[in-house]
Design a protein around this motif. Structure first.
Motif, PDB file in Angstrom:
ATOM      1  N   ASP A  75       0.845  -1.190   0.000  1.00  0.00           N
ATOM      2  CA  ASP A  75       0.000   0.000   0.000  1.00  0.00           C
ATOM      3  C   ASP A  75       0.882   1.242   0.000  1.00  0.00           C
ATOM      4  N   ILE A  76       0.749   2.063  -1.044  1.00  0.00           N
ATOM      5  CA  ILE A  76       1.534   3.296  -1.120  1.00  0.00           C
ATOM      6  C   ILE A  76       1.088   4.247  -0.030  1.00  0.00           C
ATOM      7  N   MET A  77       2.045   4.715   0.768  1.00  0.00           N
ATOM      8  CA  MET A  77       1.753   5.646   1.846  1.00  0.00           C
ATOM      9  C   MET A  77       1.907   7.092   1.379  1.00  0.00           C
ATOM     10  N   ASN A  78       2.919   7.344   0.556  1.00  0.00           N
ATOM     11  CA  ASN A  78       3.175   8.702   0.100  1.00  0.00           C
ATOM     12  C   ASN A  78       4.093   8.667  -1.113  1.00  0.00           C
ATOM     13  N   PHE A 140       1.019  11.180  10.793  1.00  0.00           N
ATOM     14  CA  PHE A 140      -0.404  11.480  10.695  1.00  0.00           C
ATOM     15  C   PHE A 140      -0.823  11.730   9.264  1.00  0.00           C
ATOM     16  N   ASP A 141       0.061  11.418   8.322  1.00  0.00           N
ATOM     17  CA  ASP A 141      -0.255  11.638   6.911  1.00  0.00           C
ATOM     18  C   ASP A 141      -1.490  10.849   6.511  1.00  0.00           C
ATOM     19  N   PRO A 142      -2.334  11.423   5.634  1.00  0.00           N
ATOM     20  CA  PRO A 142      -3.541  10.700   5.209  1.00  0.00           C
ATOM     21  C   PRO A 142      -3.263   9.283   4.741  1.00  0.00           C
ATOM     22  N   TYR A 143      -2.168   9.082   3.989  1.00  0.00           N
ATOM     23  CA  TYR A 143      -1.893   7.739   3.491  1.00  0.00           C
ATOM     24  C   TYR A 143      -1.625   6.764   4.629  1.00  0.00           C
ATOM     25  N   VAL A 552     -20.751   3.674  -4.314  1.00  0.00           N
ATOM     26  CA  VAL A 552     -19.447   4.280  -4.016  1.00  0.00           C
ATOM     27  C   VAL A 552     -19.412   5.620  -4.733  1.00  0.00           C
ATOM     28  N   ASN A 553     -19.684   6.685  -4.005  1.00  0.00           N
ATOM     29  CA  ASN A 553     -19.817   8.005  -4.630  1.00  0.00           C
ATOM     30  C   ASN A 553     -18.633   8.924  -4.383  1.00  0.00           C
ATOM     31  N   ASN A 554     -17.990   8.763  -3.247  1.00  0.00           N
ATOM     32  CA  ASN A 554     -16.869   9.626  -2.901  1.00  0.00           C
ATOM     33  C   ASN A 554     -15.706   9.403  -3.861  1.00  0.00           C
ATOM     34  N   THR A 555     -15.095  10.488  -4.337  1.00  0.00           N
ATOM     35  CA  THR A 555     -14.048  10.381  -5.368  1.00  0.00           C
ATOM     36  C   THR A 555     -12.852   9.566  -4.907  1.00  0.00           C
ATOM     37  N   SER A 556     -12.332   9.846  -3.721  1.00  0.00           N
ATOM     38  CA  SER A 556     -11.167   9.090  -3.242  1.00  0.00           C
ATOM     39  C   SER A 556     -11.529   7.618  -3.032  1.00  0.00           C
ATOM     40  N   GLU A 564      -8.554  -1.750  -6.200  1.00  0.00           N
ATOM     41  CA  GLU A 564      -8.844  -3.157  -5.891  1.00  0.00           C
ATOM     42  C   GLU A 564      -9.210  -3.923  -7.154  1.00  0.00           C
ATOM     43  N   LEU A 565      -9.992  -3.285  -8.015  1.00  0.00           N
ATOM     44  CA  LEU A 565     -10.510  -3.955  -9.207  1.00  0.00           C
ATOM     45  C   LEU A 565      -9.469  -4.077 -10.309  1.00  0.00           C
ATOM     46  N   GLU A 566      -8.503  -3.156 -10.332  1.00  0.00           N
ATOM     47  CA  GLU A 566      -7.498  -3.145 -11.391  1.00  0.00           C
ATOM     48  C   GLU A 566      -6.089  -3.159 -10.795  1.00  0.00           C
ATOM     49  N   PRO A 567      -5.600  -4.307 -10.378  1.00  0.00           N
ATOM     50  CA  PRO A 567      -4.273  -4.386  -9.757  1.00  0.00           C
ATOM     51  C   PRO A 567      -3.165  -3.813 -10.640  1.00  0.00           C
ATOM     52  N   ASN A 568      -3.327  -3.922 -11.952  1.00  0.00           N
ATOM     53  CA  ASN A 568      -2.280  -3.407 -12.850  1.00  0.00           C
ATOM     54  C   ASN A 568      -2.213  -1.882 -12.830  1.00  0.00           C
ATOM     55  N   ASN A 569      -3.309  -1.230 -12.441  1.00  0.00           N
ATOM     56  CA  ASN A 569      -3.324   0.235 -12.341  1.00  0.00           C
ATOM     57  C   ASN A 569      -3.425   0.706 -10.892  1.00  0.00           C
ATOM     58  N   LYS A 570      -3.120  -0.181  -9.967  1.00  0.00           N
ATOM     59  CA  LYS A 570      -3.299   0.125  -8.547  1.00  0.00           C
ATOM     60  C   LYS A 570      -2.527   1.373  -8.134  1.00  0.00           C
ATOM     61  N   GLU A 571      -1.283   1.459  -8.553  1.00  0.00           N
ATOM     62  CA  GLU A 571      -0.438   2.596  -8.158  1.00  0.00           C
ATOM     63  C   GLU A 571      -1.023   3.921  -8.636  1.00  0.00           C
ATOM     64  N   LEU A 572      -1.516   3.936  -9.871  1.00  0.00           N
ATOM     65  CA  LEU A 572      -2.099   5.160 -10.425  1.00  0.00           C
ATOM     66  C   LEU A 572      -3.369   5.544  -9.675  1.00  0.00           C
ATOM     67  N   HIS A 573      -4.248   4.576  -9.452  1.00  0.00           N
ATOM     68  CA  HIS A 573      -5.505   4.880  -8.762  1.00  0.00           C
ATOM     69  C   HIS A 573      -5.249   5.357  -7.334  1.00  0.00           C
ATOM     70  N   GLU A 574      -4.286   4.751  -6.670  1.00  0.00           N
ATOM     71  CA  GLU A 574      -3.972   5.178  -5.305  1.00  0.00           C
ATOM     72  C   GLU A 574      -3.389   6.592  -5.295  1.00  0.00           C
ATOM     73  N   SER A 575      -2.566   6.897  -6.291  1.00  0.00           N
ATOM     74  CA  SER A 575      -2.004   8.251  -6.359  1.00  0.00           C
ATOM     75  C   SER A 575      -3.089   9.281  -6.672  1.00  0.00           C
ATOM     76  N   CYS A 576      -4.086   8.883  -7.468  1.00  0.00           N
ATOM     77  CA  CYS A 576      -5.228   9.775  -7.751  1.00  0.00           C
ATOM     78  C   CYS A 576      -6.041  10.025  -6.477  1.00  0.00           C
ATOM     79  N   SER A 577      -6.241   8.970  -5.699  1.00  0.00           N
ATOM     80  CA  SER A 577      -6.981   9.103  -4.447  1.00  0.00           C
ATOM     81  C   SER A 577      -6.254  10.050  -3.499  1.00  0.00           C
TER      82      SER A 577
END
Length: 638
Positions: A75-78, A140-143, A552-556, A564-577
């Motif tokens: 899980d990317i923290m930052n 205390f970082d959000p990630y 699931v309405n909240n953007t983050s 979760e649904l796209e492991p190959n794009n996990k890093e990108l989606h997490e960075s977007c969140s």
């Protein structure tokens, strides 16, 4: 002979804290010992549980990902970029690393030797304070807490009441005092004139030497133990119990309980040997504890008038400001304020129903749209809402709709008085276009999806983020099912949404400058909403709809679900969140500072560090837009 490399390193370092707090001479000494490391994408600097290094790091170019690993789960923290510090743990506490640091792209990092740095900065309190704060803020970082929920969890309070306890206590500034030569009569007159329950006795240097309370006057003067003209020094409580500014509500309350007192003297250095700057009373603690989500929600539920609702919602703004200042994780802030906003809306509907001459003719649901529908509304914004009522025979439709329009007008009027402006585009339930039966709403959404045009896409950006706030859940579930079954019949709608989602280019120009408004009242201002937040909001909506995911309405949260649904794009989606949450926090801070929506930002008011943080959040926008262009074949549809 000059060390040109060290000078170049020093020139870079002095642009970032804490190095900008050092003299040029000190900076050059440190820069001379810095090690420069080039990293390919994927190279590792340190791993979780590695023994601490003898250096900490600053990013010169590129980006460094810090992630938490547990078995195969990462899980990317930052993501740190130019000017960011990382790997501070050995500088603060000699413990193994809790995270793994790898190059997110081709990067250059500077390793700053801890021994050299400490020997040159040991007596610099500003530097020490900054580093401790930086280390703590990473904890205390959000990630850290919100994305992984596994690290530093013991440091984070878990309940809304705990959140309040860990806030800084608000104490009385410029307290009323008297001198050691004063009589009790003079002191009592001061207390009466200022309507206060205590007075602090100070010496010639304004240091607190004693405190007198109403109880002291009652027990020592009214009982005849001392005459009213007695010197204050005869009845004052001494020595005083002191604390320094910045103490938490929990600390203040604990000291009062432990020492059986009702007042704490706040002094410059926290001791009775420095100047008095304030007083924290038991009443102050109760007031602080009263301004928490639980109490605010109770006030909202008990409110019988719009005026009371407004007062309670304004407390939510105070709470929001306090949470932002306390660096509470943005996800927690959003959840709390969303609950308050929904509670206000629910109570507004309930009060409006009491004003109606009859009960509703059929069941109905009140829908929040836009930012409230996504549960992202932090600051006061304009209203976006709709109403859906159960189907009725055709001959009863007009009468039924008229009833709900009247109800909606009462609700929107109440929300307006509370602080939510009327929507300029009239996208409110008081508009017949947005107050319809279930079947009419189904037809409306079906038409938008199967026959998309510019207007349909514009309205979809508002109405596809609805959230039931009040009323019949089954009505909304039926509507949602119809929407998703209709989406299966066409791909064209996704292309229209996709084209809209990529129309705003990345917020940076060719030379990495911010793209600002070119004319009008906002000329030269940066629109953080349309240029940074909306591209992420639009992308998340499109992708989650294409996955047929409802609820699931909240953007983050949408991006987290996509990870979760796209492991190959996990890093990108997490960075977007992460980027969305960071941008939301930035916009909220700007809005609180300017007492506005925070939408337009004067870049000249930002520090270099703030601009860098903003730029870092822009990185995922271009990448996610490229994904949309390819996935929905938009290159020939622009």
């Amino acid at each position: 002979m000059k060390n040109s490399i060290a000078e170049r390193v020093g020139d870079f370092l002095k642009g970032y804290p804490p190095f900008n707090m050092l003299s040029n001479k000190t900076l050059l000494k440190i820069a001379t010992e810095v090690t420069i490391t080039y990293l390919e994408k994927g190279d590792t600097i340190f791993k979780k549980d590695d023994t601490w290094h003898d250096s900490f790091y600053i990013v010169r170019n590129g980006a460094i990902s810090l992630y938490y690993s547990n078995g195969d789960v990462k899980d990317i923290m930052n993501i740190h970029d130019t000017g960011d510090l990382f790997g501070l743990r050995p500088l603060i506490t000699k413990e193994p690393y809790k995270l793994t640091a790898t190059a997110n792209e081709e990067s250059i990092v500077y390793a700053v030797p801890i021994s050299v740095f400490q020997s040159e900065t040991d007596n610099n309190t500003k530097v020490q304070k900054y580093l401790i704060t930086a280390f703590a803020s990473n904890a205390f970082d959000p990630y850290t807490e919100e994305e992984a929920g596994k690290i530093f969890v013991d440091y984070l309070p878990n309940t809304s009441q705990d959140m309040v306890n860990f806030q800084t206590a608000n104490y009385t500034k410029s307290p009323i005092t008297c001198s050691t030569e004063s009589s009790l009569k003079d002191a009592a007159k001061k207390m009466s004139a200022h309507k206060i329950g205590c007075i602090v006795v100070v010496d010639d240097e304004k240091k607190p030497v004693g405190i007198i309370t109403n109880s002291d006057i009652k027990n020592k003067i009214a009982t005849g133990l001392f005459p009213i003209e007695t010197p204050v020094t005869n009845i004052m409580n001494s020595p005083v119990i002191t604390a320094k500014k910045g103490l938490t509500i929990a600390d203040g309350q604990l000291q009062m309980i432990k020492r059986s007192i009702g007042h704490l003297c706040i002094t410059k250095d926290g001791t009775d040997n420095s100047k008095l700057i304030g007083v924290l009373t038991h009443h102050d603690v109760l007031v602080n504890l009263g301004n928490n989500p639980t109490v605010i929600l109770k006030e909202i539920k008990r409110a019988k008038r719009t005026k009371k609702l407004r007062a309670a919602r304004l407390k939510g703004n105070v709470l929001l400001k306090s949470y932002i200042e306390q660096n509470i994780p943005i996800t927690h802030i959003i959840n709390v304020i969303s609950q308050i906003n929904d509670a206000v809306t629910i109570r507004a509907v309930e009060l409006a129903l009491k004003k109606m001459p009859t009960a509703p003719p059929v069941t109905f649901s009140w829908l929040a749209l836009g930012s409230q529908g996504r549960r992202e509304q932090l600051l006061f914004t304009d209203q976006d809402n709709a109403l859906v009522f159960d189907d009725v025979p055709e001959e009863q439709y007009e009468k039924t709709q008229t009833y709900f329009l009247k109800l909606a007008k009462l609700v929107t009027k109440s929300l307006n008085k509370i602080g939510f402006e009327y929507c300029e585009a009239d996208m409110m339930a008081s508009n017949p276009e947005w107050c319809k039966s279930l079947t009419e709403w189904k037809n409306q959404f079906t038409n938008w999806i199967l026959s998309p045009d510019e207007k349909a896409v514009l309205l979809s950006s508002i109405f596809f983020d609805y959230n039931r706030v009040y009323g019949d859940k089954q009505l909304v579930d039926d509507l949602t099912n119809t929407i998703f079954s209709t989406l299966e019949k066409t791909d064209l709608f996704y292309k229209f949404l996709g084209r809209d989602a990529v129309k705003s280019p990345t917020p940076l120009g060719f030379f990495k400058q911010f793209l600002v408004e070119q004319n009008g009242d906002q000329k030269e201002l940066f629109n953080i909403k349309s240029r940074a937040l909306m591209p992420l909001i639009d992308a998340a909506r499109l992708l989650i709809l294409s996955k047929q995911i409802s609820g699931v309405n909240n953007t983050s949260e949408r991006f987290e679900k996509l990870a979760e649904l796209e492991p190959n794009n996990k890093e990108l989606h997490e960075s977007c969140s992460y980027a969305f949450k960071a941008l939301s926090k930035f916009k909220t801070k700007q809005g609180l500072l300017g007492t506005n929506s925070g939408k337009f930002i004067d870049l000249e008011t930002l520090t270099k560090e703030e601009k860098l943080k903003l730029r870092r959040c822009f990185k995922p926008i271009q990448k996610i837009q490229e994904v949309l262009k390819i996935r929905f074949d938009l290159k020939n549809f622009m």
